[in-house]
Design a protein around this motif. Structure first.
Motif, PDB file in Angstrom:
ATOM      1  N   ALA A 278     -10.637  20.838  -2.285  1.00 48.14           N
ATOM      2  CA  ALA A 278      -9.736  19.727  -1.990  1.00 48.14           C
ATOM      3  C   ALA A 278      -9.911  18.654  -3.043  1.00 48.14           C
ATOM      4  N   MET A 279      -8.855  17.874  -3.256  1.00 52.21           N
ATOM      5  CA  MET A 279      -8.944  16.736  -4.167  1.00 52.21           C
ATOM      6  C   MET A 279      -7.917  15.702  -3.767  1.00 52.21           C
ATOM      7  N   SER A 280      -8.145  14.472  -4.194  1.00 53.92           N
ATOM      8  CA  SER A 280      -7.164  13.419  -3.967  1.00 53.92           C
ATOM      9  C   SER A 280      -6.753  12.855  -5.319  1.00 53.92           C
ATOM     10  N   GLN A 281      -5.579  12.231  -5.333  1.00 51.43           N
ATOM     11  CA  GLN A 281      -5.041  11.717  -6.583  1.00 51.43           C
ATOM     12  C   GLN A 281      -4.070  10.582  -6.287  1.00 51.43           C
ATOM     13  N   LYS A 282      -4.070   9.579  -7.131  1.00 52.64           N
ATOM     14  CA  LYS A 282      -3.087   8.504  -7.048  1.00 52.64           C
ATOM     15  C   LYS A 282      -1.870   8.939  -7.852  1.00 52.64           C
ATOM     16  N   ARG A 283      -0.705   8.833  -7.233  1.00 55.61           N
ATOM     17  CA  ARG A 283       0.550   9.145  -7.909  1.00 55.61           C
ATOM     18  C   ARG A 283       1.368   7.860  -8.023  1.00 55.61           C
ATOM     19  N   ASN A 284       2.469   7.935  -8.710  1.00 55.46           N
ATOM     20  CA  ASN A 284       3.265   6.722  -8.938  1.00 55.46           C
ATOM     21  C   ASN A 284       3.810   6.109  -7.651  1.00 55.46           C
ATOM     22  N   THR A 285       4.303   6.929  -6.739  1.00 53.17           N
ATOM     23  CA  THR A 285       4.927   6.382  -5.537  1.00 53.17           C
ATOM     24  C   THR A 285       4.138   6.667  -4.262  1.00 53.17           C
TER      25      THR A 285
ATOM     26  N   MET B 233       0.843  -1.190   0.000  1.00 50.63           N
ATOM     27  CA  MET B 233       0.000   0.000   0.000  1.00 50.63           C
ATOM     28  C   MET B 233       0.884   1.248   0.000  1.00 50.63           C
ATOM     29  N   LYS B 234       0.549   2.208  -0.856  1.00 52.21           N
ATOM     30  CA  LYS B 234       1.321   3.448  -0.954  1.00 52.21           C
ATOM     31  C   LYS B 234       1.001   4.374   0.217  1.00 52.21           C
ATOM     32  N   ASP B 235       1.960   5.242   0.542  1.00 53.66           N
ATOM     33  CA  ASP B 235       1.747   6.261   1.564  1.00 53.66           C
ATOM     34  C   ASP B 235       0.720   7.271   1.070  1.00 53.66           C
ATOM     35  N   LEU B 236      -0.001   7.876   2.011  1.00 54.71           N
ATOM     36  CA  LEU B 236      -0.938   8.952   1.711  1.00 54.71           C
ATOM     37  C   LEU B 236      -0.352  10.240   2.265  1.00 54.71           C
ATOM     38  N   HIS B 237      -0.133  11.208   1.395  1.00 55.77           N
ATOM     39  CA  HIS B 237       0.391  12.515   1.799  1.00 55.77           C
ATOM     40  C   HIS B 237      -0.759  13.517   1.842  1.00 55.77           C
ATOM     41  N   TYR B 238      -0.870  14.247   2.937  1.00 54.12           N
ATOM     42  CA  TYR B 238      -1.818  15.352   3.040  1.00 54.12           C
ATOM     43  C   TYR B 238      -1.037  16.624   2.747  1.00 54.12           C
ATOM     44  N   ALA B 239      -1.544  17.431   1.843  1.00 51.34           N
ATOM     45  CA  ALA B 239      -0.810  18.611   1.392  1.00 51.34           C
ATOM     46  C   ALA B 239      -1.732  19.820   1.301  1.00 51.34           C
ATOM     47  N   VAL B 240      -1.103  20.984   1.245  1.00 46.56           N
ATOM     48  CA  VAL B 240      -1.810  22.255   1.109  1.00 46.56           C
ATOM     49  C   VAL B 240      -1.116  23.067   0.023  1.00 46.56           C
ATOM     50  N   ALA B 241      -1.905  23.743  -0.801  1.00 48.29           N
ATOM     51  CA  ALA B 241      -1.383  24.673  -1.803  1.00 48.29           C
ATOM     52  C   ALA B 241      -2.026  26.034  -1.565  1.00 48.29           C
ATOM     53  N   VAL B 242      -1.362  27.078  -2.066  1.00 50.51           N
ATOM     54  CA  VAL B 242      -1.869  28.434  -1.856  1.00 50.51           C
ATOM     55  C   VAL B 242      -1.907  29.235  -3.152  1.00 50.51           C
ATOM     56  N   VAL B 243      -2.925  30.077  -3.236  1.00 48.27           N
ATOM     57  CA  VAL B 243      -3.050  31.067  -4.304  1.00 48.27           C
ATOM     58  C   VAL B 243      -2.813  32.408  -3.617  1.00 48.27           C
ATOM     59  N   VAL B 244      -1.618  32.952  -3.782  1.00 53.61           N
ATOM     60  CA  VAL B 244      -1.226  34.176  -3.079  1.00 53.61           C
ATOM     61  C   VAL B 244      -1.563  35.393  -3.924  1.00 53.61           C
ATOM     62  N   LYS B 245      -2.245  36.351  -3.291  1.00 57.28           N
ATOM     63  CA  LYS B 245      -2.591  37.622  -3.937  1.00 57.28           C
ATOM     64  C   LYS B 245      -2.116  38.768  -3.058  1.00 57.28           C
ATOM     65  N   LYS B 246      -1.806  39.893  -3.703  1.00 58.04           N
ATOM     66  CA  LYS B 246      -1.409  41.070  -2.929  1.00 58.04           C
ATOM     67  C   LYS B 246      -2.602  41.574  -2.117  1.00 58.04           C
TER      68      LYS B 246
END
Length: 160
Positions: free
Chosen positions: A74-81, A1-14
């Protein structure tokens, strides 16, 4: 079973009312999206709240301070590793600070360039390559249909 990474991305505005936002370019040797323009992101640390991770992205990777203003999605996705679950926030800069990826002090991905843009279509290339951060913004803005995108990625080199 692959690891599950929880991540955050940002849309930065002035300013949150601005159309212009910050894009960052990943390193040319990046394992997932080499050299592509996208949005800054990081993995959550154990016990860290997503909003705190969003602030940490700005502090460590962009050398600025910003506050979360809106949860985009939010979304989830399967990646290679590994598999990923990514949350995205819209951020507003504090104190009129200008981000600077060259001054980053991070253990994670150190971006090689940055630019301000008001054209979210610039993110479609990285979204089609499987970058969740780009996909969330362009689908939120109605520029891409996420259901079609997910179908198109199945069996591609981007996703295992």
């Amino acid at each position: 079973m692959k690891d599950l990474h929880y991540a955050v991305a940002v849309v930065v505005k002035k300013k949150i009312t601005d159309k212009e936002f910050l894009e960052t370019r990943r390193p040319l040797d990046d394992a997932d999206h080499p050299g592509l323009w996208g949005l800054p992101a990081t993995n959550l640390k154990e016990g860290e709240l997503p909003e705190d991770a969003a602030k940490r992205i700005c502090h460590e990777k962009l050398y600025c301070e910003a506050k979360p203003v809106r949860f985009i999605g939010a979304m989830s996705q399967k990646r290679n590793t590994y598999d990923i679950c990514l949350m995205e926030y819209e951020m507003e800069l504090l104190n009129n600070e200008e981000p600077n990826v060259k001054k980053a002090d991070t253990e994670g991905t150190a971006y090689i360039d940055q630019k301000w843009t008001s054209d979210p279509k610039e993110l479609i290339e990285s979204a089609k390559a499987g970058a969740c951060c780009s996909t969330l913004l362009v689908t939120d803005l109605g520029l891409m249909n996420r259901d079609e995108w997910v179908t198109d990625l199945e069996g591609s080199k981007s996703v295992g």
